[in-house]
Motif scaffolding. Structure first.
Motif, PDB file in Angstrom:
ATOM      1  N   ASP A 184       0.823  -1.212   0.000  1.00 36.42           N
ATOM      2  CA  ASP A 184       0.000   0.000   0.000  1.00 36.42           C
ATOM      3  C   ASP A 184       0.861   1.267   0.000  1.00 36.42           C
ATOM      4  O   ASP A 184       0.478   2.269  -0.591  1.00 36.42           O
ATOM      5  N   TYR A 196       3.625   1.897  -1.595  1.00 37.27           N
ATOM      6  CA  TYR A 196       4.128   2.277  -2.917  1.00 37.27           C
ATOM      7  C   TYR A 196       3.110   2.055  -4.040  1.00 37.27           C
ATOM      8  O   TYR A 196       3.431   2.199  -5.218  1.00 37.27           O
ATOM      9  N   LEU A 197       1.883   1.783  -3.689  1.00 35.12           N
ATOM     10  CA  LEU A 197       0.855   1.474  -4.674  1.00 35.12           C
ATOM     11  C   LEU A 197       0.735   2.552  -5.757  1.00 35.12           C
ATOM     12  O   LEU A 197       0.669   2.248  -6.949  1.00 35.12           O
ATOM     13  N   ASP A 198       0.747   3.814  -5.370  1.00 35.28           N
ATOM     14  CA  ASP A 198       0.552   4.898  -6.342  1.00 35.28           C
ATOM     15  C   ASP A 198       1.692   5.066  -7.341  1.00 35.28           C
ATOM     16  O   ASP A 198       1.534   5.740  -8.348  1.00 35.28           O
ATOM     17  N   GLU A 199       2.845   4.440  -7.097  1.00 41.72           N
ATOM     18  CA  GLU A 199       3.946   4.536  -8.060  1.00 41.72           C
ATOM     19  C   GLU A 199       3.958   3.373  -9.030  1.00 41.72           C
ATOM     20  O   GLU A 199       4.799   3.322  -9.917  1.00 41.72           O
ATOM     21  N   ARG A 257      -1.524   2.853 -11.839  1.00 37.48           N
ATOM     22  CA  ARG A 257      -1.826   4.163 -12.430  1.00 37.48           C
ATOM     23  C   ARG A 257      -1.860   4.141 -13.967  1.00 37.48           C
ATOM     24  O   ARG A 257      -2.131   5.157 -14.586  1.00 37.48           O
TER      25      ARG A 257
END
Length: 187
Positions: free
Chosen positions: A164, A166-169, A173
């Motif tokens: 969670d 580093y999920l956005d990297e 996306r």
């Protein structure tokens, strides 16, 4: 636990039932009172496997399964169990390897009952501090009770919390994941 096998693998019982070695292998129906599963070649191998899968000691008499968003600071889960479709399993495999793409043993599977794959093995891994995910619900006897497109991944909660962070990297996306989510939503 309502089933003897579940009670044993989850740590509530000291034994499954007399004849489990024959039931898992090829014992005669008249000795075990039902058709054997024929999952293991010999009763000796079946006994060895059952003995090796004894659950870790239960620290409480109950286990609670509930959505992650219902946990509080006072109640922290040890493991996370997810029932997922193939595209979701693929995403979790890649997320698990995001920081360690060279590690080939982060996700394990094998001959395990669904109880072992969802609770017993992940709980052992969590208590040993291992970075392991167990891919389960391969058990043909349990598959008939699940929707055919679902399988399980279970892991120590600290692994999911790390993912969670580093999920956005990650690929979450990208259009790749967007297209897969759209495909799954339409099914």
């Amino acid at each position: 636990a309502g089933w003897n096998c579940s009670g044993y693998y989850l740590g509530y019982r000291d034994k499954i039932f007399d004849g489990i070695d024959l039931f898992l292998s090829h014992g005669p129906c008249e000795l075990i009172g039902r058709e054997p599963e024929r999952f293991i070649k010999t009763p000796e191998l079946a006994k060895e496997w059952v003995d090796s899968m004894r659950s870790t000691h239960l620290e409480t008499r109950t286990g609670v399964f509930m959505p992650m968003n219902q946990y509080t600071d006072d109640i922290r889960p040890e493991i996370v169990v997810m029932l997922l479709k193939p595209d979701q399993i693929s995403a979790m495999v890649f997320l698990a390897h995001y920081e360690n793409p060279m590690h080939k043993d982060i996700i394990s599977t094998g001959f395990m009952s669904s109880c072992v794959a969802c609770v017993t093995q992940p709980l052992k891994d969590a208590r040993e501090g291992l970075q392991k995910i167990t891919w389960g619900h391969h058990d043909p006897a349990a598959r008939s009770r699940l929707p055919k497109e679902l399988m399980s991944l279970a892991m120590p909660v600290y692994m999911l919390e790390k993912m969670d962070e580093y999920l956005d990297e990650t690929f979450i996306r990208t259009h790749i994941w967007h297209d897969l989510r759209k495909r799954n939503a339409s099914e």
